[in-house]
Design an enzyme around this catalytic site. Structure first.
Site, PDB file in Angstrom:
ATOM      1  N   GLU A 104      -4.753  -5.657   3.744  1.00 19.70           N
ATOM      2  CA  GLU A 104      -3.404  -5.158   4.375  1.00 19.70           C
ATOM      3  C   GLU A 104      -2.331  -4.265   2.960  1.00 19.70           C
ATOM      4  O   GLU A 104      -0.928  -4.755   2.842  1.00 19.70           O
ATOM      5  CB  GLU A 104      -2.256  -6.593   3.879  1.00 19.70           C
TER       6      GLU A 104
ATOM      7  N   SER B 281      -5.236   3.324   4.202  1.00 16.50           N
ATOM      8  CA  SER B 281      -3.645   3.726   3.795  1.00 16.50           C
ATOM      9  C   SER B 281      -3.067   4.268   5.110  1.00 16.50           C
ATOM     10  O   SER B 281      -2.085   4.080   5.648  1.00 16.50           O
ATOM     11  CB  SER B 281      -3.610   4.056   2.302  1.00 16.50           C
TER      12      SER B 281
ATOM     13  N   THR C 230     -13.293  -7.906   8.706  1.00 17.70           N
ATOM     14  CA  THR C 230     -13.010  -9.746   8.008  1.00 17.70           C
ATOM     15  C   THR C 230     -13.228  -9.692   9.622  1.00 17.70           C
ATOM     16  O   THR C 230     -12.963  -9.486  10.650  1.00 17.70           O
ATOM     17  CB  THR C 230     -11.933 -10.110   7.689  1.00 17.70           C
TER      18      THR C 230
ATOM     19  N   GLU D 102       3.757  -7.148   8.525  1.00 15.34           N
ATOM     20  CA  GLU D 102       4.502  -8.348   7.589  1.00 15.34           C
ATOM     21  C   GLU D 102       4.558  -9.048   7.560  1.00 15.34           C
ATOM     22  O   GLU D 102       4.475 -10.364   6.614  1.00 15.34           O
ATOM     23  CB  GLU D 102       6.239  -7.613   8.477  1.00 15.34           C
TER      24      GLU D 102
HETATM   25  C1  LIG Z   1     -13.518  -7.351   1.590  1.00 18.44           C
HETATM   26  C2  LIG Z   1     -12.180  -6.404   3.375  1.00 18.44           C
HETATM   27  C3  LIG Z   1     -12.392  -6.951   4.582  1.00 18.44           C
HETATM   28  C4  LIG Z   1     -10.951  -5.972   4.694  1.00 18.44           C
HETATM   29  N1  LIG Z   1     -10.533  -6.087   6.063  1.00 18.44           N
HETATM   30  C5  LIG Z   1      -9.647  -6.182   6.919  1.00 18.44           C
HETATM   31  C6  LIG Z   1      -9.582  -5.547   8.442  1.00 18.44           C
HETATM   32  O1  LIG Z   1      -9.923  -6.922   8.366  1.00 18.44           O
HETATM   33  N2  LIG Z   1      -9.008  -5.447   9.054  1.00 18.44           N
HETATM   34  C7  LIG Z   1      -9.045  -3.798   8.434  1.00 18.44           C
HETATM   35  O2  LIG Z   1      -8.303  -3.013   9.480  1.00 18.44           O
HETATM   36  N3  LIG Z   1      -9.553  -3.501   7.473  1.00 18.44           N
HETATM   37  C8  LIG Z   1      -9.712  -4.622   6.613  1.00 18.44           C
HETATM   38  N4  LIG Z   1      -9.717  -4.013   4.863  1.00 18.44           N
HETATM   39  C9  LIG Z   1      -9.736  -2.374   4.772  1.00 18.44           C
HETATM   40  C10 LIG Z   1      -8.386  -2.434   4.470  1.00 18.44           C
HETATM   41  O3  LIG Z   1      -7.297  -2.824   4.534  1.00 18.44           O
HETATM   42  C11 LIG Z   1      -8.289  -1.325   3.094  1.00 18.44           C
HETATM   43  O4  LIG Z   1      -9.826  -1.014   2.619  1.00 18.44           O
HETATM   44  C12 LIG Z   1      -7.172  -1.025   2.196  1.00 18.44           C
HETATM   45  O5  LIG Z   1      -5.950  -1.071   3.158  1.00 18.44           O
HETATM   46  C13 LIG Z   1      -6.939  -0.001   1.659  1.00 18.44           C
HETATM   47  O6  LIG Z   1      -8.047   1.638   2.460  1.00 18.44           O
HETATM   48  P1  LIG Z   1      -8.884   2.125   2.000  1.00 18.44           P
HETATM   49  O7  LIG Z   1      -9.542   1.193   1.180  1.00 18.44           O
HETATM   50  O8  LIG Z   1      -9.295   3.436   3.138  1.00 18.44           O
HETATM   51  O9  LIG Z   1      -8.776   3.490   0.881  1.00 18.44           O
HETATM   52  P2  LIG Z   1      -7.981   4.717   1.114  1.00 18.44           P
HETATM   53  O10 LIG Z   1      -6.860   4.637   1.249  1.00 18.44           O
HETATM   54  O11 LIG Z   1      -8.669   5.897   0.688  1.00 18.44           O
HETATM   55  O12 LIG Z   1      -7.161   5.121  -0.924  1.00 18.44           O
HETATM   56  C14 LIG Z   1      -7.281   4.823  -2.047  1.00 18.44           C
HETATM   57  C15 LIG Z   1      -7.046   4.820  -2.919  1.00 18.44           C
HETATM   58  O13 LIG Z   1      -5.894   5.780  -3.138  1.00 18.44           O
HETATM   59  C16 LIG Z   1      -4.568   5.165  -3.068  1.00 18.44           C
HETATM   60  N5  LIG Z   1      -3.389   5.903  -2.430  1.00 18.44           N
HETATM   61  C17 LIG Z   1      -3.969   6.126  -1.158  1.00 18.44           C
HETATM   62  N6  LIG Z   1      -2.595   6.814  -0.049  1.00 18.44           N
HETATM   63  C18 LIG Z   1      -2.061   6.747  -1.701  1.00 18.44           C
HETATM   64  C19 LIG Z   1      -0.501   7.153  -1.232  1.00 18.44           C
HETATM   65  N7  LIG Z   1       0.207   7.862  -0.579  1.00 18.44           N
HETATM   66  N8  LIG Z   1       0.478   7.364  -2.914  1.00 18.44           N
HETATM   67  C20 LIG Z   1      -0.472   6.749  -3.622  1.00 18.44           C
HETATM   68  N9  LIG Z   1      -1.794   6.358  -4.234  1.00 18.44           N
HETATM   69  C21 LIG Z   1      -2.333   6.386  -2.650  1.00 18.44           C
HETATM   70  C22 LIG Z   1      -5.014   3.380  -3.047  1.00 18.44           C
HETATM   71  O14 LIG Z   1      -4.053   2.530  -3.327  1.00 18.44           O
HETATM   72  C23 LIG Z   1      -5.967   3.477  -3.184  1.00 18.44           C
HETATM   73  O15 LIG Z   1      -5.811   2.681  -4.860  1.00 18.44           O
HETATM   74  C24 LIG Z   1     -11.119  -4.592   4.196  1.00 18.44           C
HETATM   75  C25 LIG Z   1     -11.531  -3.966   3.459  1.00 18.44           C
HETATM   76  C26 LIG Z   1     -12.026  -5.188   2.358  1.00 18.44           C
HETATM   77  C27 LIG Z   1     -11.922  -4.323   0.841  1.00 18.44           C
END
Ligand SMILES: Cc1cc2nc3c(=O)[nH]c(=O)nc-3n(C[C@H](O)[C@H](O)[C@H](O)COP(=O)(O)OP(=O)(O)OC[C@H]3O[C@@H](n4cnc5c(N)ncnc54)[C@H](O)[C@@H]3O)c2cc1C
Length: 402
Positions: free
Chosen positions: A382, A135, A162, A259
């Site tokens: 996303e 995030s 991905t 977006e």
């Molecule tokens: C199968 C899969 C494919 C993916 N493919 C890609 C890809 O091709 N390219 C790529 O770049 N990424 C990819 N991702 C990554 C995905 O975009 C991230 O997992 C996602 O953005 C969430 O980030 P994180 O897992 O680090 O969770 P974190 O950011 O650590 O968040 C953990 C929790 O805290 C919450 N949180 C975080 N910040 C806040 C806030 N400020 N206020 C309230 N709640 C908050 C989140 O909503 C979540 O519930 C993929 C993920 C998966 C599982």
């Protein structure tokens, strides 16, 4: 400008959607269970998608694509996702990569990559996330430093990419100015070339390793990998937009691409919700309990009614976001709303359909079991639902500032 909010399709859109629906019914749905349970890349399906031109839907005709708009694209994504969201995942990062090239790429970059991307000869991945961030994109640690020969040396680790193994291009966001304040002004998007299907790149791509694919709950078939950059050297002409125009502009470029990416994930939510509804409608009329089909019990009818309402609302929000973007209007708020609502609708409809299937929903014999494992991804990718709410809230206050 007035933007259509109904689900009417042009003749061209209707013809394309019918073609993709037939392809989904004949090629994806009957084979998804096999590729899902083996966690195997669906090569024959992807080969047919190349022939249908599905890797170049939005790429202009001059580069060999179909030159269609985002609205038509999200309609196609809904149809593919109705079959299996992993198939739309194979197209999704490729679509984002082609969007980045079309909007920000230099003429040389467009000439070099878009024709081969349109045909599906090469496919693209998109990489922001790292092991310690998803995030919070501004916390990116992967960095690039310019060497004496003008090349940029990239070091660091990316996560959750991905199509990380089988892609030939990775649009990767890295830190190029560690002193920049705010931090996002020091990020650049590089077009990192690699050899598809190779874990240890050599020669001109040396320094990029792809560890074994991550084992996942669902969303099988399409690989999610880490990418380890260790002295990977990228030529300056592979800065997105060229070094002069693109250096330290990567964050804004990637956020723009997210977006359209969000409208795309919303369409995947609509597709999986639609399929869950279809499965529930069929099963509830076949299964009998207390002397009649369960569809004749009002509690089940209410579930069907709520699911169908969610599907329609999610579809309308998704089409509205896409149509606004196509009309050249701001759609950040609408894309956030569509992504939030449609991904939650996908999860909701899948769970309701699962409940309607009773014990059989828990069996691998029934398709809903796969959907139940696939749907949660859409809540995360996303931008999570929490992040969408942050985006929506922020944009609302910007638009209604006192
Ligand atoms: C199968 C899969 C494919 C993916 N493919 C890609 C890809 O091709 N390219 C790529 O770049 N990424 C990819 N991702 C990554 C995905 O975009 C991230 O997992 C996602 O953005 C969430 O980030 P994180 O897992 O680090 O969770 P974190 O950011 O650590 O968040 C953990 C929790 O805290 C919450 N949180 C975080 N910040 C806040 C806030 N400020 N206020 C309230 N709640 C908050 C989140 O909503 C979540 O519930 C993929 C993920 C998966 C599982």
């Amino acid at each position: 400008m007035a933007v259509a909010t109904d689900i009417e399709k042009t003749d061209e859109q209707r013809a394309i959607c019918e073609m993709v629906r037939q392809f989904t019914d004949e090629q994806i749905l009957p084979n998804a269970e096999h590729y899902d349970s083996a966690d195997e890349f669906p090569e024959p399906i992807v080969e047919q998608m190349k022939e249908l031109g599905l890797f170049g839907v939005t790429i202009p005709e001059e580069y060999g694509g179909m030159g269609l708009d985002l609205t038509t694209y999200v309609m196609i994504v809904e149809e593919l996702s109705r079959g299996w969201i992993s198939i739309s995942g194979i197209v999704n990062t490729h679509f984002i990569g082609s969007y980045l090239l079309m909007k920000f790429g230099s003429d040389e970059q467009k000439q070099k990559y878009l024709p081969r991307m349109a045909s599906g000869e090469i496919r693209a991945a998109f990489s922001l996330s790292e092991p310690e961030l998803g995030s919070d994109v501004q916390a990116i640690k992967t960095s690039a430093r310019k060497g004496d020969d003008g090349r940029w040396e990239i070091n660091g680790q990316k996560m959750w990419v991905t199509n990380g193994l089988l892609s030939s291009l990775v649009f990767v966001l890295v830190k190029t100015d560690p002193e920049a304040e705010p931090r996002h002004r020091g990020f650049t998007c590089f077009i990192a070339e690699k050899e598809p299907g190779v874990s240890e790149n050599t020669g001109e791509y040396a320094g990029l390793t792809v560890p074994p694919k991550i084992k996942k709950l669902g969303y099988k078939g399409v690989e999610s990998t880490e990418l380890v950059f260790d002295g990977y050297r990228c030529p300056p002409e592979n800065v997105l937009g060229g070094e002069e125009a693109g250096l330290n502009k990567g964050f804004a470029q990637m956020m723009d691409a997210l977006e359209v990416g969000r409208a795309n994930v919303a369409a995947r939510g609509v597709g999986i919700a639609q399929r869950a509804l279809e499965l529930a409608l069929r099963y509830s009329q076949e299964r009998k309990a207390f002397g009649k089909p369960i569809a004749e019990h009002q509690a089940i009818q209410f579930k069907l009614a709520d699911m169908a309402t969610q599907v329609e609302a999610a579809r309308l929000l998704t089409l509205r976001a896409a149509r606004l973007k196509d009309a050249g209007e701001r759609s950040d708020l609408e894309a956030g709303m569509a992504k939030l609502f449609a991904s939650e609708a996908g999860r909701y409809c899948v769970e309701e359909s699962f409940r309607i299937h009773g014990g059989y929903g828990y069996s691998k014999e029934y398709e809903i079991e796969r959907l139940y494992r696939d749907a949660p991804l859409l809540l995360i990718g996303e931008g999570t639902s929490e992040i969408q709410r942050m985006v929506i809230g922020r944009k609302l206050l910007q638009r209604h500032k006192l």
